[in-house]
Write a protein that holds these residues in place. Structure first.
Motif, PDB file in Angstrom:
ATOM      1  N   ALA A 104      31.477  20.051   5.251  1.00 21.49           N
ATOM      2  CA  ALA A 104      32.697  20.819   5.507  1.00 21.49           C
ATOM      3  C   ALA A 104      33.319  21.303   4.196  1.00 21.49           C
ATOM      4  O   ALA A 104      33.785  22.445   4.090  1.00 21.49           O
ATOM      5  N   LYS A 105      33.319  20.419   3.199  1.00 15.36           N
ATOM      6  CA  LYS A 105      33.883  20.786   1.897  1.00 15.36           C
ATOM      7  C   LYS A 105      33.104  21.939   1.264  1.00 15.36           C
ATOM      8  O   LYS A 105      33.694  22.911   0.780  1.00 15.36           O
ATOM      9  N   VAL A 106      31.780  21.835   1.260  1.00 14.46           N
ATOM     10  CA  VAL A 106      30.948  22.876   0.649  1.00 14.46           C
ATOM     11  C   VAL A 106      31.058  24.185   1.423  1.00 14.46           C
ATOM     12  O   VAL A 106      31.129  25.267   0.827  1.00 14.46           O
ATOM     13  N   THR A 107      31.085  24.099   2.743  1.00 13.96           N
ATOM     14  CA  THR A 107      31.229  25.312   3.559  1.00 13.96           C
ATOM     15  C   THR A 107      32.544  26.022   3.244  1.00 13.96           C
ATOM     16  O   THR A 107      32.592  27.252   3.117  1.00 13.96           O
ATOM     17  N   LEU A 165      24.547  26.703  -4.369  1.00 10.66           N
ATOM     18  CA  LEU A 165      25.444  25.708  -3.763  1.00 10.66           C
ATOM     19  C   LEU A 165      25.153  25.575  -2.271  1.00 10.66           C
ATOM     20  O   LEU A 165      25.125  24.457  -1.731  1.00 10.66           O
ATOM     21  N   ALA A 166      24.913  26.714  -1.622  1.00 10.32           N
ATOM     22  CA  ALA A 166      24.646  26.685  -0.179  1.00 10.32           C
ATOM     23  C   ALA A 166      23.316  26.008   0.141  1.00 10.32           C
ATOM     24  O   ALA A 166      23.153  25.435   1.226  1.00 10.32           O
ATOM     25  N   ASN A 167      22.376  26.065  -0.796  1.00  7.29           N
ATOM     26  CA  ASN A 167      21.041  25.497  -0.545  1.00  7.29           C
ATOM     27  C   ASN A 167      20.880  24.055  -1.016  1.00  7.29           C
ATOM     28  O   ASN A 167      19.777  23.506  -0.950  1.00  7.29           O
ATOM     29  N   ASN A 185      27.892  14.240  -3.787  1.00  2.00           N
ATOM     30  CA  ASN A 185      29.209  14.828  -4.057  1.00  2.00           C
ATOM     31  C   ASN A 185      29.260  15.409  -5.467  1.00  2.00           C
ATOM     32  O   ASN A 185      29.813  16.493  -5.684  1.00  2.00           O
ATOM     33  N   GLU A 186      28.688  14.676  -6.405  1.00  2.11           N
ATOM     34  CA  GLU A 186      28.676  15.138  -7.790  1.00  2.11           C
ATOM     35  C   GLU A 186      27.842  16.405  -7.929  1.00  2.11           C
ATOM     36  O   GLU A 186      28.212  17.327  -8.684  1.00  2.11           O
ATOM     37  N   ALA A 191      27.667  22.264  -8.920  1.00  2.00           N
ATOM     38  CA  ALA A 191      27.315  23.617  -8.481  1.00  2.00           C
ATOM     39  C   ALA A 191      28.568  24.466  -8.291  1.00  2.00           C
ATOM     40  O   ALA A 191      28.596  25.653  -8.645  1.00  2.00           O
ATOM     41  N   SER A 192      29.630  23.860  -7.768  1.00  3.73           N
ATOM     42  CA  SER A 192      30.890  24.578  -7.569  1.00  3.73           C
ATOM     43  C   SER A 192      31.507  24.972  -8.904  1.00  3.73           C
ATOM     44  O   SER A 192      32.049  26.075  -9.059  1.00  3.73           O
TER      45      SER A 192
END
Length: 232
Positions: A104-107, A165-167, A185-186, A191-192
């Motif tokens: 959810a965070k990455v999305t 990041l999406a992959n 998470n790291e 990537a972010s």
């Protein structure tokens, strides 16, 4: 002679009485012995039955004890299985929640970054339009064009990093160690951060392009003012 016969008769009677008494005594003794033997046999039978009862009770107690031990063992086994099952279920539930949180965070980050990229592309379009106008008036747009080109390269880089990041493999399997969750998470944070770095560079280049255009416009205004003053 008659006296002797009487004496013999009396003696005979006495002997007979004695024999009868002895016979009675012998019979009484025999019956007493028989009664004693009967009582002894009965006592022995009672003792044997009592011992058999005790042995049977001991065996019954032993069987009951073994049955209780086996039941307790089975109960402990069932309890351990239940505990392991509950533990596995909790781990699976925890892993599922961790997976949901990370995904959810990455999305959310990807959606936000793509919105920012879209806004920056609109700004680039507006700056290019302004460059064309300044250039048409003979203004200097060299620096502005260079900064816009750098910004466009930054946009391409940002999109590639958003795609990376999406992959990322951020799936958290059941039973995954907490260190692995932290590592995932790291990885997402790293990537972010790269995407943010690219977007920051794009903004800086666009700001410099706008400042360059503003300086060019002010130069045009100053030149026009000087020309007007000279004509007067």
């Amino acid at each position: 002679m008659k006296r002797i016969f009487v004496s013999l008769t009396a003696l005979s009677l006495m002997l007979g009485a004695g024999s009868a008494s002895a016979l009675v005594d012998a019979r009484a003794n025999s019956e007493a012995k028989a009664a004693v033997e009967v009582r002894q046999n009965v006592f022995r039978d009672l003792q044997m039955k009592f011992r058999e009862s005790i042995e049977g009770r001991k065996e019954s107690i032993k069987e009951e004890s073994e049955a209780r031990k086996e039941a307790m063992k089975d109960a402990r086994g069932d309890f351990n299985v239940e505990v392991r099952t509950m533990s596995a279920e909790r781990k699976a539930e925890k892993a599922e929640k961790a997976d949901e949180r990370i995904q959810a965070k990455v999305t959310g980050l990807i959606r936000a970054y793509m919105n920012v990229i879209s806004q920056l592309e609109n700004i680039i379009s507006r700056i290019n339009s302004r460059i064309d106008k300044v250039e048409a008036r003979g203004g200097d747009t060299t620096i502005a064009k260079a900064k816009v080109d750098a910004a466009l390269r930054g946009i391409v880089e940002a999109k590639l990093r958003v795609n990376a990041l999406a992959n990322l493999d951020l799936t958290v399997a059941s039973g995954t160690a907490s260190t692995t969750v932290r590592a995932k998470n790291e990885a997402a944070r790293t990537a972010s951060a790269l995407v943010k770095e690219s977007l920051k560079s794009v903004r800086q280049n666009l700001m410099q392009a706008v400042r360059s255009l503003n300086m060019s416009v002010r130069g045009e205004v100053n030149a026009a003012t000087t020309a007007t003053s000279t004509d007067q």
